[in-house]
Design an enzyme around this catalytic site. Structure first.
Site, PDB file in Angstrom:
ATOM      1  N   SER A  95       0.839  -1.193   0.000  1.00 60.06           N
ATOM      2  CA  SER A  95       0.000   0.000   0.000  1.00 60.06           C
ATOM      3  C   SER A  95       0.885   1.258   0.000  1.00 60.06           C
ATOM      4  CB  SER A  95      -0.942  -0.075   1.204  1.00 60.06           C
ATOM      5  OG  SER A  95      -1.970   0.856   1.111  1.00 60.06           O
ATOM      6  N   ASP A 211      -9.643  -4.308  -5.778  1.00 60.62           N
ATOM      7  CA  ASP A 211      -8.944  -3.669  -4.664  1.00 60.62           C
ATOM      8  C   ASP A 211      -9.854  -2.743  -3.858  1.00 60.62           C
ATOM      9  OD1 ASP A 211      -5.839  -2.991  -3.842  1.00 60.62           O
ATOM     10  OD2 ASP A 211      -7.168  -1.284  -3.556  1.00 60.62           O
ATOM     11  N   HIS A 266      -8.406  -4.530  -0.976  1.00 59.36           N
ATOM     12  CA  HIS A 266      -7.157  -3.881  -0.566  1.00 59.36           C
ATOM     13  C   HIS A 266      -6.645  -4.361   0.795  1.00 59.36           C
ATOM     14  CE1 HIS A 266      -3.997  -0.967  -0.830  1.00 59.36           C
ATOM     15  NE2 HIS A 266      -4.262  -0.561   0.399  1.00 59.36           N
TER      16      HIS A 266
END
Ligand SMILES: *[C@@H]1O[C@H](CO)[C@@H](O)[C@H](O)[C@H]1NC(C)=O
Ligand SMILES: *[C@@H]1O[C@H](CO)[C@@H](O)[C@H](O)[C@H]1NC(C)=O
Ligand SMILES: *[C@@H]1O[C@H](CO)[C@@H](O)[C@H](O)[C@H]1NC(C)=O
Ligand SMILES: *[C@@H]1O[C@H](CO)[C@@H](O)[C@H](O)[C@H]1NC(C)=O
Ligand SMILES: *[C@@H]1O[C@H](CO)[C@@H](O)[C@H](O)[C@H]1NC(C)=O
Length: 285
Positions: A95, A211, A266
């Site tokens: 990330s 995501d 995500h």
């Protein structure tokens, strides 16, 4: 036992204990090193003997600090690790940590990293409500640029890579980080940034269409919106065509791996054993 069996056994033992390159892990926003423990444990299980440095700094709220400041501070840790491993080391960021990791590499072109793995990182920036509302629930997508494209807004990491496709002029004018690290705005460091990435043996960009936080999800692979809000893939974008940071060079040398995995939210990338097994371990030697 026959001689060749003993030799084989010894060979397997030695390769199991001594020969995997060390790995540096860098966590995402609003979390800390604990969030990377699944990846760490799985790699230690499958590749016994791997030395893993799981960076602790800038966990929790401090992950919102200015990106340039984090790069500068984390470079101390990074250089410490790479200095100890002139034979080579790998780097994986998740990330925001994937964007940080890439730009830490660029800031330290004397690094010894062989493989860099970006696990769902906003490499080309971020423009999405779901992401925005994780941190700024009261702010509307369309007007967030007013907050971020200001001196105050640039104090936060989120502001540093907020890339509003409808306000590119302000992005270029105010953003202190993304236009520079992506060599959209040339500086004295641009060449160094490119050299630092082109000396990698492999760059792996992992992302996927489900995501739901990285927006557009293609940003995890350097794709992004054009000024009409249409997503343009990496290979049709200026950063690739004009080889701004060396992605085209890596691609031509077959060192750039673009990996798209559907069905992963995500917040699951770093908590999913099958991601480690199928998309991370194969790149670690
Ligand atoms: C460098 O790394 C070593 C080993 O992990 C550690 O003992 C030392 O404190 C580190 N130094 C700095 C300046 O971070
Ligand atoms: C790279 O340069 C930095 C800053 O000069 C230094 O601290 C670091 O030890 C160097 N890294 C390696 C791997 O030599
Ligand atoms: C960039 O390099 C030029 C030529 O060496 C130098 O005059 C200038 O001060 C540098 N700019 C910055 C911001 O360091
Ligand atoms: C935006 O859309 C218009 C009209 O469809 C088109 O002419 C123009 O080329 C587009 N611009 C970009 C940057 O895609
Ligand atoms: C875990 O990753 C696999 C791909 O390796 C994917 O198919 C699956 O949906 C993922 N599971 C979760 C909970 O994200």
């Amino acid at each position: 036992m026959k001689m060749f069996q003993i030799v084989l056994l010894l060979f397997n033992l030695v390769s199991a204990i001594c020969c995997y390159k060390p790995l540096i892990l860098l966590h995402g926003i609003m979390t800390g090193f604990e969030s990377m423990e699944l990846i760490k444990n799985r790699i230690e299980e499958k590749h016994p003997g791997t030395i893993i440095y799981n960076i602790e700094r800038f966990g929790g709220w401090s992950s919102l600090e200015n990106m340039n400041y984090q790069v500068q501070q984390l470079s101390h840790d990074f250089n410490n690790f790479t200095r100890m491993h002139p034979e080579g080391i790998h780097l994986l960021g998740y990330s925001q940590g994937a964007l940080l990791a890439r730009t830490i590499l660029q800031a330290n072109s004397n690094h010894t990293v062989h493989t860099f793995i970006s696990l769902s990182g906003p490499q080309a920036g971020q423009y999405g409500t779901q992401f925005l509302h994780l941190f700024f629930p009261g702010v509307a997508l369309e007007t967030a640029y007013e907050l971020f494209y200001s001196r105050v807004g640039q104090h936060t990491s989120v502001g540093n890579y907020w890339n509003d496709p409808y306000h590119e002029k302000l992005f270029i004018e105010y953003s202190q980080y993304l236009p520079y690290v992506n060599n959209e705005l040339p500086t004295n460091n641009s060449q160094q940034f490119k050299e630092a990435l082109t000396k990698l043996k492999k760059m792996v960009l992992i992302g996927g269409p489900d995501d739901n936080v990285i927006t557009p999800w293609e940003s995890s692979q350097f794709g992004y919106y054009d000024s009409n809000g249409t997503v343009i893939n990496l290979m049709e974008r200026d950063i690739f065509i004009n080889d701004r940071i060396g992605l085209k060079t890596l691609y031509q040398k077959k060192k750039l791996k673009i990996v798209s995995v559907p069905g992963v939210n995500h917040f699951d990338w770093h908590l999913n054993t099958s991601i480690v097994d199928n998309y991370i371990l194969p790149y670690l030697d």
